[in-house]
Design a protein around this motif. Structure first.
Motif, PDB file in Angstrom:
ATOM      1  N   MET A 304       0.840  -1.199   0.000  1.00  0.00           N
ATOM      2  CA  MET A 304       0.000   0.000   0.000  1.00  0.00           C
ATOM      3  C   MET A 304       0.879   1.254   0.000  1.00  0.00           C
ATOM      4  O   MET A 304       0.610   2.229  -0.725  1.00  0.00           O
ATOM      5  CB  MET A 304      -0.919   0.006   1.219  1.00  0.00           C
ATOM      6  N   LEU A 305       1.963   1.229   0.789  1.00  0.00           N
ATOM      7  CA  LEU A 305       2.887   2.360   0.827  1.00  0.00           C
ATOM      8  C   LEU A 305       3.611   2.524  -0.507  1.00  0.00           C
ATOM      9  O   LEU A 305       3.864   3.650  -0.956  1.00  0.00           O
ATOM     10  CB  LEU A 305       3.904   2.166   1.963  1.00  0.00           C
ATOM     11  N   VAL A 306       3.946   1.404  -1.144  1.00  0.00           N
ATOM     12  CA  VAL A 306       4.582   1.463  -2.462  1.00  0.00           C
ATOM     13  C   VAL A 306       3.636   2.097  -3.472  1.00  0.00           C
ATOM     14  O   VAL A 306       4.026   2.982  -4.256  1.00  0.00           O
ATOM     15  CB  VAL A 306       5.002   0.052  -2.924  1.00  0.00           C
ATOM     16  N   ASN A 307       2.379   1.662  -3.469  1.00  0.00           N
ATOM     17  CA  ASN A 307       1.392   2.208  -4.396  1.00  0.00           C
ATOM     18  C   ASN A 307       1.183   3.704  -4.168  1.00  0.00           C
ATOM     19  O   ASN A 307       1.079   4.487  -5.118  1.00  0.00           O
ATOM     20  CB  ASN A 307       0.068   1.461  -4.233  1.00  0.00           C
ATOM     21  N   THR A 308       1.132   4.112  -2.902  1.00  0.00           N
ATOM     22  CA  THR A 308       0.988   5.544  -2.582  1.00  0.00           C
ATOM     23  C   THR A 308       2.174   6.339  -3.118  1.00  0.00           C
ATOM     24  O   THR A 308       2.010   7.416  -3.707  1.00  0.00           O
ATOM     25  CB  THR A 308       0.861   5.742  -1.065  1.00  0.00           C
ATOM     26  N   SER A 322       1.504  -0.148 -15.092  1.00  0.00           N
ATOM     27  CA  SER A 322       1.217  -1.514 -14.651  1.00  0.00           C
ATOM     28  C   SER A 322       1.893  -1.836 -13.322  1.00  0.00           C
ATOM     29  O   SER A 322       1.380  -2.637 -12.538  1.00  0.00           O
ATOM     30  CB  SER A 322       1.667  -2.515 -15.718  1.00  0.00           C
ATOM     31  N   TRP A 323       3.049  -1.213 -13.041  1.00  0.00           N
ATOM     32  CA  TRP A 323       3.698  -1.430 -11.747  1.00  0.00           C
ATOM     33  C   TRP A 323       2.838  -0.875 -10.622  1.00  0.00           C
ATOM     34  O   TRP A 323       2.666  -1.526  -9.576  1.00  0.00           O
ATOM     35  CB  TRP A 323       5.063  -0.748 -11.727  1.00  0.00           C
ATOM     36  N   SER A 324       2.323   0.324 -10.831  1.00  0.00           N
ATOM     37  CA  SER A 324       1.474   0.942  -9.818  1.00  0.00           C
ATOM     38  C   SER A 324       0.236   0.089  -9.561  1.00  0.00           C
ATOM     39  O   SER A 324      -0.160  -0.133  -8.411  1.00  0.00           O
ATOM     40  CB  SER A 324       1.080   2.351 -10.265  1.00  0.00           C
ATOM     41  N   LYS A 325      -0.382  -0.403 -10.631  1.00  0.00           N
ATOM     42  CA  LYS A 325      -1.588  -1.220 -10.479  1.00  0.00           C
ATOM     43  C   LYS A 325      -1.272  -2.573  -9.840  1.00  0.00           C
ATOM     44  O   LYS A 325      -2.063  -3.100  -9.060  1.00  0.00           O
ATOM     45  CB  LYS A 325      -2.262  -1.418 -11.846  1.00  0.00           C
ATOM     46  N   LEU A 326      -0.104  -3.138 -10.148  1.00  0.00           N
ATOM     47  CA  LEU A 326       0.276  -4.408  -9.521  1.00  0.00           C
ATOM     48  C   LEU A 326       0.496  -4.229  -8.025  1.00  0.00           C
ATOM     49  O   LEU A 326       0.115  -5.103  -7.228  1.00  0.00           O
ATOM     50  CB  LEU A 326       1.551  -4.952 -10.179  1.00  0.00           C
ATOM     51  N   ALA A 327       1.097  -3.105  -7.627  1.00  0.00           N
ATOM     52  CA  ALA A 327       1.269  -2.831  -6.190  1.00  0.00           C
ATOM     53  C   ALA A 327      -0.090  -2.697  -5.509  1.00  0.00           C
ATOM     54  O   ALA A 327      -0.289  -3.204  -4.393  1.00  0.00           O
ATOM     55  CB  ALA A 327       2.087  -1.552  -5.995  1.00  0.00           C
ATOM     56  N   GLN A 328      -1.046  -2.044  -6.166  1.00  0.00           N
ATOM     57  CA  GLN A 328      -2.400  -1.919  -5.616  1.00  0.00           C
ATOM     58  C   GLN A 328      -3.073  -3.288  -5.511  1.00  0.00           C
ATOM     59  O   GLN A 328      -3.710  -3.604  -4.491  1.00  0.00           O
ATOM     60  CB  GLN A 328      -3.234  -0.994  -6.500  1.00  0.00           C
ATOM     61  N   ILE A 329      -2.912  -4.108  -6.527  1.00  0.00           N
ATOM     62  CA  ILE A 329      -3.515  -5.450  -6.518  1.00  0.00           C
ATOM     63  C   ILE A 329      -2.933  -6.287  -5.384  1.00  0.00           C
ATOM     64  O   ILE A 329      -3.668  -6.964  -4.654  1.00  0.00           O
ATOM     65  CB  ILE A 329      -3.276  -6.136  -7.879  1.00  0.00           C
ATOM     66  N   LYS A 330      -1.609  -6.245  -5.241  1.00  0.00           N
ATOM     67  CA  LYS A 330      -0.980  -7.038  -4.179  1.00  0.00           C
ATOM     68  C   LYS A 330      -1.402  -6.550  -2.808  1.00  0.00           C
ATOM     69  O   LYS A 330      -1.619  -7.352  -1.891  1.00  0.00           O
ATOM     70  CB  LYS A 330       0.545  -6.980  -4.324  1.00  0.00           C
ATOM     71  N   GLU A 404     -11.926  -6.252  -5.535  1.00  0.00           N
ATOM     72  CA  GLU A 404     -11.245  -5.036  -5.976  1.00  0.00           C
ATOM     73  C   GLU A 404      -9.943  -5.386  -6.703  1.00  0.00           C
ATOM     74  O   GLU A 404      -9.610  -4.789  -7.731  1.00  0.00           O
ATOM     75  CB  GLU A 404     -10.947  -4.135  -4.774  1.00  0.00           C
ATOM     76  N   ALA A 405      -9.210  -6.380  -6.174  1.00  0.00           N
ATOM     77  CA  ALA A 405      -7.966  -6.800  -6.824  1.00  0.00           C
ATOM     78  C   ALA A 405      -8.248  -7.349  -8.219  1.00  0.00           C
ATOM     79  O   ALA A 405      -7.537  -7.025  -9.192  1.00  0.00           O
ATOM     80  CB  ALA A 405      -7.252  -7.851  -5.974  1.00  0.00           C
TER      81      ALA A 405
END
Length: 664
Positions: A304-308, A322-330, A404-405
């Motif tokens: 979550m912190l990575v995505n933020t 896609s990196w941002s979305k993968l961090a959100q999915i994880k 959501e993921a």
């Protein structure tokens, strides 16, 4: 000297790097066209409306073309299947960093000229050393994905330290342009000093660690341990790069971007730690599930912190979408798992007579930040209805996170095509739905309990591992120039002078001091050596034609004694005033990254086209041969330097391909 990988090998990774190199060239052409159109719009099309409309149309076309190329580059950055271990079957992909691409650099003329001008030595004797340096750089463009590749990159990084001290004075530029392409945007950046070169090599060391970590077999304990170690080391190298090189002009090495990349690598290490704990299997036991709940919640928190961080300016514009979305999915996926585990505790484990109430109450209390109003942990443990209601509330929250993921994954084209990601998310979602369906449904309409958030906690703290550069031992290629403390680019010397004397009964008329090289001390101004031009503080560089820059006082005196009654001939140099003003040199403006880079590229290519003679065409399959272009120096050899025979050296196994397109 280590090998690089064969650039002609048809491996998945080599194909990917070749595609990256080709994309970089297309992006460079598009950026040049855009720069030309913008200049035309600024200076020519201000008065002619028709020209202005045509230029605006061309500009919109170029911008759309750049956007397409950027999306293609993003596709390469999310090509996780290429780096995955072939034995992995059911694990969420990890993201590696691609290696930065560079153009070839010819050190021959600048270094040979500097050796003649600055060190007053026959530069033709150093052609083998210059070729070794160029071969090592070429090999670093295709490092093997293992410890040998890491060691080779570190050895070149350390070698650059020697080269910088020997040949790059702080007051002027050497005329060597280093060009590196941004890993995320593909835009080239040029600098006429070694800072960009050293920073880019450090970035590639970190990137190679991420590729090693991604390649590890995550179905074994040893593989997961190696993956954790690799990602921690990658984070350590990138953190060192951020702290050491604070003004790099490339976006992928900006402090903000490096900060995000460090967070991402530590998050992937934390993910591997969780997989390592759960690899033997997760027992359906109260305290085991409590531990797993907090461990997996920690993984969700770090992602979550990575995505933020990825969605903050200025990183947001350049980080792959896609990196941002993968961090959100994880983040959503692992939060869902945390709620699933706590729901399993509440639904499957009723308090029995032999159970320790206090221990279970303490353990469950540490999981929650707060308890819903009207509930107490001990009461929940004892009351079957409240346990079921709270358990189902956690299952509902888990299902929401799973959905959501899956939704975010479905919206991202690049992630939607990764089959294993879809499979893992779908399986976890179905498991939570099945668990929820197994619970009694009579009280659903009466339950108003909201599942509280879970406090993340880990017993395995993940931290960066600082790069241990000193463990790799390298020898200075230009060792023969003399001790670096004396013979460096910062010092300036006279050409070597020959002193010929006859000594009587061991009386030289001077003393020697210091380490290597030795220095003239207590010189008698009336002695024959002083009359021939010997000065106090001169350094002795050879005795009787034998180089003695690395010899100490006793060894030099021994050479004097061995001469006997014959005249003694030795060469000395004098230190010049280093405060003299030098010619002005161009400086780099951080705020002019793209413009400066393109100007440098244009200048470099014009210079190559105009002045460089066409070399003899080598066979394309020239793997395993040394490409030595022994260009003659443009400086005259000082008369004081004695000619010596050229020392031949065995061919090095490095490849220097003439074509810039075959990078991997």
């Amino acid at each position: 000297i280590p090998f690089g990988c064969n650039p002609l090998a048809e491996t998945g990774r080599s194909k990917l790097q070749n595609q990256r190199a080709a994309l970089n060239q297309q992006i460079l052409r598009a950026v040049r066209m855009r720069a030309g159109a913008e200049n035309l719009l600024r200076y020519v099309a201000t008065t002619n409306n028709k020209v202005r409309e045509q230029v605006l149309l061309e500009l919109s076309f170029v911008n759309s073309d750049l956007q397409i190329l950027k999306e293609e580059l993003e596709g390469l950055n999310i090509s996780v299947e290429v780096y995955r271990n072939s034995e992995e079957t059911f694990s969420i992909p990890l993201v590696p960093l691609g290696l930065k691409e560079t153009k070839e650099v010819d050190f021959t003329l600048p270094l040979k000229d500097f050796i003649l001008e600055h060190y007053s030595e026959d530069s033709s004797e150093y052609e083998d050393e210059i070729a070794d340096l160029m071969d090592l750089r070429q090999a670093c463009r295709t490092p093997s994905r293992d410890e040998a590749g890491i060691e080779m990159l570190i050895s070149y990084f350390l070698q650059l330290g020697y080269v910088e001290n020997r040949f790059f004075p702080p007051t002027r530029h050497m005329g060597v342009l280093f060009t590196w392409y941004d890993s995320f945007t593909g835009v080239p950046v040029c600098q006429p000093n070694l800072l960009l070169e050293k920073a880019s090599i450090l970035f590639n060391i970190g990137a190679l660690f991420t590729q090693i970590g991604t390649r590890c077999n995550r179905q074994t304990q040893a593989g997961l341990e190696n993956a954790v170690d690799a990602f921690q080391r990658a984070a350590g190298v990138l953190s060192y790069l951020k702290e050491t090189f604070t003004h790099t002009p490339s976006y992928d090495m900006s402090p903000a971007m490096l900060n995000v990349l460090v967070k991402m690598m530590l998050a992937q290490a934390q993910e591997c730690v969780f997989e390592q704990i759960g690899l033997p299997g997760i027992r359906n036991e109260f305290f085991t599930l409590v531990k797993m709940t907090q461990e997996v919640a920690k993984v969700g928190e770090v992602y979550m912190l990575v995505n933020t961080a990825m969605n903050q300016e200025p990183v947001k514009e350049n980080i792959p979408y896609s990196w941002s979305k993968l961090a959100q999915i994880k983040s959503d996926h692992y939060k869902a798992l945390a709620h699933y585990f706590i729901a399993t505790i509440l639904c499957d484990h009723e308090l029995q007579l032999g159970d320790d109430e206090d221990q279970q109450e303490k353990a469950l209390s540490q999981v929650y930040d707060y308890v819903p109003e009207g509930l107490m942990v001990l009461t929940v443990l004892k009351d079957k209805v409240q346990r079921k209601q709270l358990g189902k509330a956690h299952l509902r929250k888990a299902i929401i996170y799973h959905e959501e993921a899956l939704r975010v994954c479905g919206l991202c084209k690049k992630l939607r095509n990764i089959d294993v990601l879809q499979e893992v998310l779908t399986a976890a979602h179905k498991r939570s739905l099945l668990k929820y369906a197994q619970q009694e449904t009579e009280d659903d309409f009466l339950s108003l309990i909201q599942a509280p958030d879970i406090l993340p906690k880990t017993e395995h703290k993940i931290e960066t591992i600082a790069p241990q550069l000193s463990k790799v031992k390298v020898k200075d290629f230009f060792h023969r120039l003399g001790p670096l403390t004396v013979f460096s680019a910062k010092q300036r010397w006279t050409a070597p002078r020959t002193i010929s004397i006859h000594h009587k009964a061991g009386d030289l008329g001077f003393s020697l001091k210091g380490g290597s090289p030795v220095q003239i001390y207590c010189l008698d101004p009336t002695c024959s050596a002083a009359l021939m031009g010997l000065r106090e503080g001169d350094y002795i560089v050879s005795v009787g034609g034998v180089d003695c820059k690395w010899l100490g006082v006793n060894e030099v005196l021994e050479k004097f004694r061995n001469v006997g009654e014959q005249p003694i001939e030795f060469e000395v140099i004098s230190c010049q005033d280093t405060t003299a003003s030098h010619s002005k040199s161009a400086t780099y403006s951080v705020g002019m990254q793209k413009t400066y880079s393109l100007i440098c590229l244009a200048m470099e290519e014009d210079k190559i086209d105009q002045t460089k003679k066409a070399p003899l065409k080598l066979p394309f399959l020239s793997w395993g041969t040394k490409n030595r272009q022994k260009a003659a120096s443009t400086l005259c050899l000082p008369s004081a330097v004695a000619g010596s025979s050229q020392v031949k050296k065995k061919l090095s196994p490095f490849t220097l391909l003439n074509t810039e397109s075959s990078l991997y």
